[in-house]
Design an enzyme around this catalytic site. Structure first.
Site, PDB file in Angstrom:
ATOM      1  N   THR A 275      -9.547 -15.129  10.454  1.00 46.85           N
ATOM      2  CA  THR A 275      -8.304 -15.093  10.871  1.00 46.85           C
ATOM      3  C   THR A 275      -8.037 -13.635  10.845  1.00 46.85           C
ATOM      4  O   THR A 275      -7.205 -13.053  11.509  1.00 46.85           O
ATOM      5  CB  THR A 275      -7.272 -16.093  10.356  1.00 46.85           C
ATOM      6  OG1 THR A 275      -7.788 -15.989   8.941  1.00 46.85           O
ATOM      7  CG2 THR A 275      -7.172 -17.330  10.905  1.00 46.85           C
ATOM      8  N   PHE A 400       1.378 -17.847   9.491  1.00 45.17           N
ATOM      9  CA  PHE A 400       0.688 -18.260   8.248  1.00 45.17           C
ATOM     10  C   PHE A 400       1.227 -19.758   8.084  1.00 45.17           C
ATOM     11  O   PHE A 400       0.965 -20.274   7.186  1.00 45.17           O
ATOM     12  CB  PHE A 400       0.923 -17.464   7.037  1.00 45.17           C
ATOM     13  CG  PHE A 400       0.128 -16.287   7.110  1.00 45.17           C
ATOM     14  CD1 PHE A 400      -1.154 -15.806   6.877  1.00 45.17           C
ATOM     15  CD2 PHE A 400       0.788 -14.978   7.661  1.00 45.17           C
ATOM     16  CE1 PHE A 400      -1.646 -14.713   6.787  1.00 45.17           C
ATOM     17  CE2 PHE A 400       0.156 -13.619   7.638  1.00 45.17           C
ATOM     18  CZ  PHE A 400      -0.969 -13.632   7.392  1.00 45.17           C
ATOM     19  N   CYS A 407      -0.394 -21.271   4.577  1.00 52.80           N
ATOM     20  CA  CYS A 407      -1.452 -20.290   4.166  1.00 52.80           C
ATOM     21  C   CYS A 407      -1.607 -20.070   2.631  1.00 52.80           C
ATOM     22  O   CYS A 407      -0.723 -19.301   2.501  1.00 52.80           O
ATOM     23  CB  CYS A 407      -1.768 -19.191   4.928  1.00 52.80           C
ATOM     24  SG  CYS A 407      -3.248 -18.213   4.519  1.00 52.80           S
TER      25      CYS A 407
HETATM   26 MN1  MNH Z   1      -4.899 -19.381   6.107  1.00 50.94          MN
HETATM   27  C1  MNH Z   1      -3.687 -22.361   6.022  1.00 50.94           C
HETATM   28  C2  MNH Z   1      -3.456 -18.714   9.131  1.00 50.94           C
HETATM   29  C3  MNH Z   1      -5.932 -16.071   5.959  1.00 50.94           C
HETATM   30  C4  MNH Z   1      -7.122 -19.757   3.474  1.00 50.94           C
HETATM   31  N1  MNH Z   1      -3.680 -20.391   7.275  1.00 50.94           N
HETATM   32  C5  MNH Z   1      -3.302 -21.742   7.069  1.00 50.94           C
HETATM   33  C6  MNH Z   1      -2.461 -22.155   7.905  1.00 50.94           C
HETATM   34  C7  MNH Z   1      -2.129 -21.062   8.767  1.00 50.94           C
HETATM   35  C8  MNH Z   1      -3.177 -19.999   8.579  1.00 50.94           C
HETATM   36  C9  MNH Z   1      -1.391 -20.955  10.164  1.00 50.94           C
HETATM   37  C10 MNH Z   1      -1.689 -23.518   8.029  1.00 50.94           C
HETATM   38  C11 MNH Z   1      -2.443 -24.464   9.149  1.00 50.94           C
HETATM   39  C12 MNH Z   1      -1.676 -25.774   9.113  1.00 50.94           C
HETATM   40  O1  MNH Z   1      -0.415 -25.994   8.873  1.00 50.94           O
HETATM   41  O2  MNH Z   1      -2.359 -26.570   9.741  1.00 50.94           O
HETATM   42  N2  MNH Z   1      -4.738 -17.633   7.448  1.00 50.94           N
HETATM   43  C13 MNH Z   1      -3.759 -17.753   8.226  1.00 50.94           C
HETATM   44  C14 MNH Z   1      -3.899 -16.295   9.057  1.00 50.94           C
HETATM   45  C15 MNH Z   1      -4.709 -15.589   8.236  1.00 50.94           C
HETATM   46  C16 MNH Z   1      -5.222 -16.324   7.064  1.00 50.94           C
HETATM   47  C17 MNH Z   1      -3.161 -15.897  10.251  1.00 50.94           C
HETATM   48  C18 MNH Z   1      -5.057 -14.033   8.519  1.00 50.94           C
HETATM   49  C19 MNH Z   1      -4.423 -13.198   9.174  1.00 50.94           C
HETATM   50  N3  MNH Z   1      -6.318 -18.195   4.916  1.00 50.94           N
HETATM   51  C20 MNH Z   1      -6.376 -16.817   5.131  1.00 50.94           C
HETATM   52  C21 MNH Z   1      -7.254 -16.420   3.945  1.00 50.94           C
HETATM   53  C22 MNH Z   1      -7.814 -17.410   3.416  1.00 50.94           C
HETATM   54  C23 MNH Z   1      -6.945 -18.518   3.933  1.00 50.94           C
HETATM   55  C24 MNH Z   1      -7.645 -14.685   3.670  1.00 50.94           C
HETATM   56  C25 MNH Z   1      -8.457 -17.563   1.850  1.00 50.94           C
HETATM   57  C26 MNH Z   1      -8.529 -16.357   1.129  1.00 50.94           C
HETATM   58  N4  MNH Z   1      -5.309 -21.007   4.780  1.00 50.94           N
HETATM   59  C27 MNH Z   1      -6.281 -20.966   3.802  1.00 50.94           C
HETATM   60  C28 MNH Z   1      -6.164 -22.250   3.323  1.00 50.94           C
HETATM   61  C29 MNH Z   1      -5.248 -22.962   4.036  1.00 50.94           C
HETATM   62  C30 MNH Z   1      -4.834 -22.123   5.044  1.00 50.94           C
HETATM   63  C31 MNH Z   1      -6.988 -22.470   2.144  1.00 50.94           C
HETATM   64  C32 MNH Z   1      -5.001 -24.392   3.767  1.00 50.94           C
HETATM   65  C33 MNH Z   1      -3.655 -24.166   2.587  1.00 50.94           C
HETATM   66  C34 MNH Z   1      -3.321 -25.859   2.570  1.00 50.94           C
HETATM   67  O3  MNH Z   1      -3.100 -26.645   3.177  1.00 50.94           O
HETATM   68  O4  MNH Z   1      -2.956 -25.983   1.308  1.00 50.94           O
END
Ligand code: MNH
Length: 492
Positions: A275, A400, A407
């Site tokens: 992402t 996010f 996130c």
């Molecule tokens: Mn990320 C959940 C987008 C970077 C770890 N992330 C989500 C969700 C979105 C999202 C949207 C929620 C999904 C849902 O509701 O079903 N994340 C992004 C975007 C970027 C991103 C657009 C970068 C730009 N994410 C990151 C990074 C990490 C990460 C960097 C780790 C280092 N994300 C997660 C985790 C979750 C999440 C773990 C789940 C959190 C949870 O449900 O507790």
């Protein structure tokens, strides 16, 4: 994944068939782009039924804001997420809300994303970026933007979270773990799509068998990371892996089990890099198309970093790249690299004052359209404009995600991406191929493909407009507070 909506039928693409339903109106290779290109006129809420599964899409900001209300709605696992449970199980991303490992892992890992934790990751992020620059400086000056952004972000999450390097800068080849991971992800997506079909189990097993070797490799790789940590020189480190292996919940004393830890490592390696890499790539794409924005961003980096092209910002300085950050925000508005999330009501309710929605129903907040809603962003909603005023309904741009399940890595991603983009712009002049037409690959995330950039070393200008002497103690508040919005722990 029942999604009957009490028998209600929403608008759907023309040409629905009796058995195939809307299968002819979707593109399995590029579903998101197909909707943007063909189904914008279906209105604020529409449905597509494929392979026996009904998908309800919400595309306007007002309905999305309603679904974002945590008092009434919670995260639901879309079929795409359910399909990933084979490899990510009850890891943070794919866990069901009520599964005990979600709360446990969340409580244990939130401290790994505090400001103090980010300050520990900062030098590792900076060093990784320097390695990318060394490769670029030694190379031909022509780079594949998304491939290199992916190298950078994979290497960064591997090193910061797990003390695991992937050797991304020493070989042109894709690391076998990454290949295995992509196979596993693609497999998961296919499974998610067919899950509602009769005979899906048999098809799923056949798919698993076909890819058994690669899946076994991925699992072995993950187990090796754990074994190496338990025995090796990095034992005792308080990164993501250290926390998972060594810490017990402060109140309940519970620990994560081995299987769950494997799920979490995979989750973080995947969620933590694609992402962010896509966000950086889309930002580069838009800057190449908008020379005035590029010049403005470069001037900002000069003002903050000064004349030395090797200057690397301190942790505090990263928050001062306001314009660079706006460029990333705007890229993520137009192309949210995680293009949607699903929501279900806590109790039976009425959506939009009209449609009965039970806890068995779910709707997809389809971000590429929600974040281009003309009611919020006006007639120029589809245009790239980092300086556009903050909209009235600000809460509807949610690349996010939202609420408790938003996130966990948001600050990590934004810190990493802002620093990377700022330093790239400070150090190089960029030229794109004017004939390049944006091509987006859809896996789980959106990723520009085949975007070549020509880089030339640039001489930064010392002290642009208000260039203050570089003072790492000065902390300007970021456009948004530099904290996660997760429950519980005070992250300030
Ligand atoms: Mn990320 C959940 C987008 C970077 C770890 N992330 C989500 C969700 C979105 C999202 C949207 C929620 C999904 C849902 O509701 O079903 N994340 C992004 C975007 C970027 C991103 C657009 C970068 C730009 N994410 C990151 C990074 C990490 C990460 C960097 C780790 C280092 N994300 C997660 C985790 C979750 C999440 C773990 C789940 C959190 C949870 O449900 O507790």
């Amino acid at each position: 994944m029942r999604n009957a909506w009490s028998g209600h039928t929403f608008p759907h693409p023309a040409g629905r068939r009796r058995w195939m339903k809307d299968a002819g109106s979707m593109d399995p290779e590029r579903p998101v782009q197909h909707i943007l290109e063909h189904h914008r006129d279906l209105g604020p809420i529409f449905e597509i039924i494929v392979f026996g599964q009904k998908f309800v899409f919400v595309t306007d900001a007002e309905l999305a804001a309603e679904l974002n209300d945590e008092k009434r709605f919670v995260k639901a696992n879309s079929p795409a997420l359910e399909g990933l449970r084979g490899i990510a199980g009850d890891g943070l991303f794919t866990a069901h809300n009520e599964e005990p490992n979600w709360q446990l892992a969340h409580d244990l890992l939130v401290p790994a994303f505090t400001k103090q934790a980010m300050q520990r990751y900062h030098p590792v992020m900076a060093e990784t970026l320097d390695e990318l620059f060394a490769v670029w400086d030694a190379g031909t000056g022509r780079v594949d933007a998304s491939a290199d952004m992916t190298r950078l972000t994979l290497e960064t999450i591997g090193r910061t979270g797990f003390s695991q390097a992937f050797g991304s800068f020493t070989t042109d080849e894709v690391h076998p773990f990454v290949e295995g991971m992509v196979t596993a992800l693609t497999l998961g997506r296919r499974k998610g799509v067919i899950m509602a079909l009769p005979g899906a189990r048999i098809l799923e097993r056949r798919l698993d068998r076909k890819h058994a070797d690669q899946l076994a490799y991925v699992n072995q790789f993950l187990d090796d990371i754990v074994v190496a940590r338990r025995q090796g020189v990095t034992a005792g480190r308080d990164d993501l892996l250290g926390i998972m292996l060594e810490q017990a919940h402060p109140e309940t004393g519970e620990r994560l089990g081995d299987e769950n830890i494997r799920y979490q490592i995979l989750t973080f390696l995947v969620a933590g890099h694609e992402t962010t890499s896509g966000a950086l790539s889309f930002a580069l794409y838009y800057l190449l198309r908008h020379p005035e924005a590029l010049a403005k961003a470069q001037a900002e980096t000069d003002a903050i970093l000064g004349a030395d092209p090797d200057a690397s910002p301190s942790y505090e300085q990263v928050a001062r790249f306001r314009y660079v950050r706006k460029v990333l925000d705007e890229a993520l508005r137009l192309w949210p690299t995680a293009p949607g999330y699903a929501r279900s009501p806590r109790e039976t309710t009425t959506l939009g004052g009209r449609w009965t929605m039970t806890p068995d129903d779910w709707a997809l907040v389809f971000l590429p359209l929600v974040q281009r809603d003309p009611a919020v962003w006006g007639d120029t909603a589809d245009d790239f404009d980092p300086d556009r005023p903050k909209p009235r309904l600000a809460s509807t741009a949610k690349p996010f995600g939202t609420g408790e399940r938003a996130c966990i890595g948001r600050q990590f991603a934004l810190h990493e991406a802002t620093m990377a983009l700022a330093r790239i712009l400070h150090r190089y002049d960029l030229a794109g191929d004017p004939s390049y037409a944006l091509r987006i690959d859809e896996r789980l995330t959106l990723m520009p493909q085949g975007m070549e950039i020509a880089l030339t070393r640039r001489t930064p200008m010392s002290g642009g407009e208000a260039a203050p002497a570089v003072d790492s103690t000065e902390v300007a508040p970021a456009a948004e507070p530099a904290v996660c919005t997760h429950s519980g722990s005070a992250l300030r």
